[in-house]
Design an enzyme around this catalytic site. Structure first.
Site, PDB file in Angstrom:
ATOM      1  N   GLY A  19       1.185  -1.062   0.172  1.00 39.63           N
ATOM      2  CA  GLY A  19      -0.270   0.070  -0.078  1.00 39.63           C
ATOM      3  C   GLY A  19       0.903   1.395   0.033  1.00 39.63           C
ATOM      4  N   GLY A  21      -0.243   4.770   0.097  1.00 41.49           N
ATOM      5  CA  GLY A  21      -0.554   5.928   0.768  1.00 41.49           C
ATOM      6  C   GLY A  21      -0.246   6.630   1.691  1.00 41.49           C
ATOM      7  N   PHE A  22      -0.441   7.898   2.491  1.00 40.70           N
ATOM      8  CA  PHE A  22       0.513   8.491   3.526  1.00 40.70           C
ATOM      9  C   PHE A  22       1.321   7.863   4.661  1.00 40.70           C
ATOM     10  CE2 PHE A  22      -3.537  11.617   3.047  1.00 40.70           C
ATOM     11  CZ  PHE A  22      -2.787  11.820   1.486  1.00 40.70           C
ATOM     12  N   VAL A  87      -2.385  -7.841  -4.325  1.00 34.92           N
ATOM     13  CA  VAL A  87      -1.710  -8.362  -2.682  1.00 34.92           C
ATOM     14  C   VAL A  87      -3.169  -9.699  -2.450  1.00 34.92           C
ATOM     15  CG1 VAL A  87      -0.556  -9.306  -1.104  1.00 34.92           C
ATOM     16  CG2 VAL A  87       0.053  -7.255  -2.007  1.00 34.92           C
ATOM     17  N   GLU A 178     -17.479  18.989   3.050  1.00 36.29           N
ATOM     18  CA  GLU A 178     -16.467  20.058   2.087  1.00 36.29           C
ATOM     19  C   GLU A 178     -16.916  19.658   0.282  1.00 36.29           C
ATOM     20  OE1 GLU A 178     -12.649  19.875   3.736  1.00 36.29           O
ATOM     21  OE2 GLU A 178     -12.411  17.594   2.308  1.00 36.29           O
ATOM     22  N   ASP A 308      -4.265   3.431   8.121  1.00 40.53           N
ATOM     23  CA  ASP A 308      -5.584   3.236   8.765  1.00 40.53           C
ATOM     24  C   ASP A 308      -6.305   1.813   9.207  1.00 40.53           C
ATOM     25  OD1 ASP A 308      -6.313   5.892   7.959  1.00 40.53           O
ATOM     26  OD2 ASP A 308      -7.031   5.484   5.777  1.00 40.53           O
ATOM     27  N   ALA A 325      -4.715  11.216   7.670  1.00 41.10           N
ATOM     28  CA  ALA A 325      -3.312  11.344   6.656  1.00 41.10           C
ATOM     29  C   ALA A 325      -2.846  11.590   8.699  1.00 41.10           C
ATOM     30  CB  ALA A 325      -3.457  12.664   6.135  1.00 41.10           C
ATOM     31  N   GLN A 326      -2.768  12.357   8.671  1.00 44.19           N
ATOM     32  CA  GLN A 326      -1.461  12.679   9.961  1.00 44.19           C
ATOM     33  C   GLN A 326      -1.466  11.123  10.832  1.00 44.19           C
ATOM     34  OE1 GLN A 326       1.411  14.679  11.246  1.00 44.19           O
ATOM     35  NE2 GLN A 326       0.425  15.848   9.228  1.00 44.19           N
TER      36      GLN A 326
END
Length: 444
Positions: A19, A21-22, A87, A178, A308, A325-326
């Site tokens: 993965g 991602g962030f 995967v 948003e 996550d 994200a943080q």
């Protein structure tokens, strides 16, 4: 598939990251100067900056300005190898991962698979709603919105027309808020110029939130202000309501109320995305992997989870860290340090989350921000929060060119009240009404 994927063995420990991602990106970067082989596997060949997906969906920024190829991100990193694959299974006994392109061996495995939309077992909803987790989702939504209006031009029947022009967003977190704000801006500034024949007073935007407040996890001030901003923008916010069912046209709420729409956007729940092969005891509610304070998956010595997918249960975070994200970035960084500690025989350091706060933008000049700077809390709403939101998101976008393109897009739409990416590209769209539902064939 039994053959091994062609990745040369360097005689060094191999850290396999699933993965990009962030969390996965941050970990791979933190191992840049370490004497290991870093292998990243992802089903796409690019990293997606997820916080701006909603802007792609509402034609605010270009799709390719929020994605960046992995190979480009790690261009100068000699110990980095990338393979594009799905995967399928983890053979933990033999330290092998089965993928769509073959077997990949590992010494240390890191699950950074992120989260996927959670429809709470509602199959019909899963088929008919549009999620907001990937670039594909964002493009699907953009195409759907624009096609709806192209079709609305041909329809006389009021109910049909409403079903195409009304939007229902489920979930009052940052993504839902948003999206609702961005849609209301399109309704006010952009769409009436494009579709002059349509009456945009007919376009309703509904935001449905199961709890009593928006932006759960943010301060009461932020959630109240976000509600006020949305109401000022003419968004119908439904609090304390759950969606019971959706058949592609009618949304039924648990209160018995109904809404008509062809487009239901699902921003409600997320769950982890575990991979087969991990023992059931290590998987918690919401499909997240139970990890210790070092991000080690419980029951394994050499398997870690970050971002996550990882649920580190502590007193402060009884359900694991927020799926943002943080925490993902910080866990990636910390695990990089801990892997170095493992290689050099040093003790591991526990992960502690440095909560920098959270923010959400509602529209032009309007955002809410709960910031934590040097352990002090600052709350701001409105124009200043909006500037902070813009700045933080801009510096977080990967790649100089992308930052430049996003900046130009934002400046352009700010000064011209226009979004330039109103393109129907490819055939990604949902819920296109069948011919029979159109009350008459167009006579041109």
């Amino acid at each position: 598939m039994s053959h091994h994927t062609r990745i040369e063995h360097l005689g060094k420990p191999r850290v396999l990251i699933i993965g990009g991602g962030f969390a996965g990106i941050e970990l791979a970067k933190s191992l840049r100067d370490v004497d290991v082989q870093v292998v990243l596997v992802d089903r796409q060949n690019y990293h997606t900056f997820q916080p701006l997906l909603y802007q792609v969906a509402t034609a605010g920024v270009e799709a390719d300005s929020i994605i960046h190829p992995f190979r480009k991100i790690f261009n100068g990193q000699d110990n980095f190898y990338f393979r594009m694959a799905e995967v399928e299974f983890i053979d933990t006994a033999n330290r092998v991962v089965e993928t769509s392109i073959g077997l990949i061996e590992y010494d240390y495995l890191v699950m950074a698979t992120g989260a996927t939309s959670n429809f709470f077992g509602d199959r019909a909803m899963e088929e008919k709603a549009i999620s907001m987790k990937s670039l594909d989702d964002a493009l699907t939504l953009r195409n759907t919105i624009l096609k709806n209006f192209e079709q609305a031009l041909q329809i006389e029947d009021d109910e049909q027309l409403n079903s195409l022009m009304d939007y229902v967003i489920v979930g009052g977190g940052a993504t839902g808020v948003e999206l609702a704000g961005a849609l209301s801006e399109l309704r006010k500034h952009v769409l009436p110029k494009d579709y002059r024949e349509l009456n945009f007073k007919e376009m309703d935007i509904h935001l449905i939130q199961s709890g009593p407040a928006l932006l759960k996890g943010m301060s009461a001030e932020a959630s109240e202000k976000a509600l006020k901003f949305l109401e000022d923008f003419g968004v119908n916010v439904w609090l304390n309501r759950r969606v019971k069912s959706y058949d592609g046209c009618t949304v039924t709420l648990d209160t018995g109320e109904t809404l008509i729409t062809r487009t239901l956007i699902w921003a409600a729940g997320v769950s982890g995305a575990p991979i087969k092969g991990i023992q059931k005891e290590s998987i918690l509610r919401g499909d997240r992997l139970k990890v210790d304070i070092y991000n080690r998956v419980s029951g394994y010595d050499n398997i870690f989870a970050i971002g996550d997918i990882a649920a580190m249960i502590t007193e402060e975070y009884p359900f694991g860290h927020p799926m943002l994200a943080q925490p993902a970035i910080q866990q990636g960084e910390q695990l990089g340090k801990n892997l170095c500690n493992i290689f050099s025989g040093k003790p591991l350091e526990a992960f502690t989350y440095d909560d920098k706060g959270s923010m959400a933008t509602v529209g032009r000049n309007r955002a809410v921000a709960d910031l934590k700077i040097f352990k002090k809390e600052y709350k701001t709403q409105g124009f200043l929060a909006w500037l902070i939101w813009m700045f933080i998101h801009l510096i977080s976008v990967v790649g100089f060119r992308n930052r430049l393109v996003v900046t130009v897009n934002w400046l352009w739409s700010y000064f011209t009240y226009d979004t330039g990416n109103r393109l129907i590209v490819g055939n990604k769209q949902e819920n296109i009404p069948v011919e029979e539902t159109i009350s008459h064939k167009a006579v041109v």
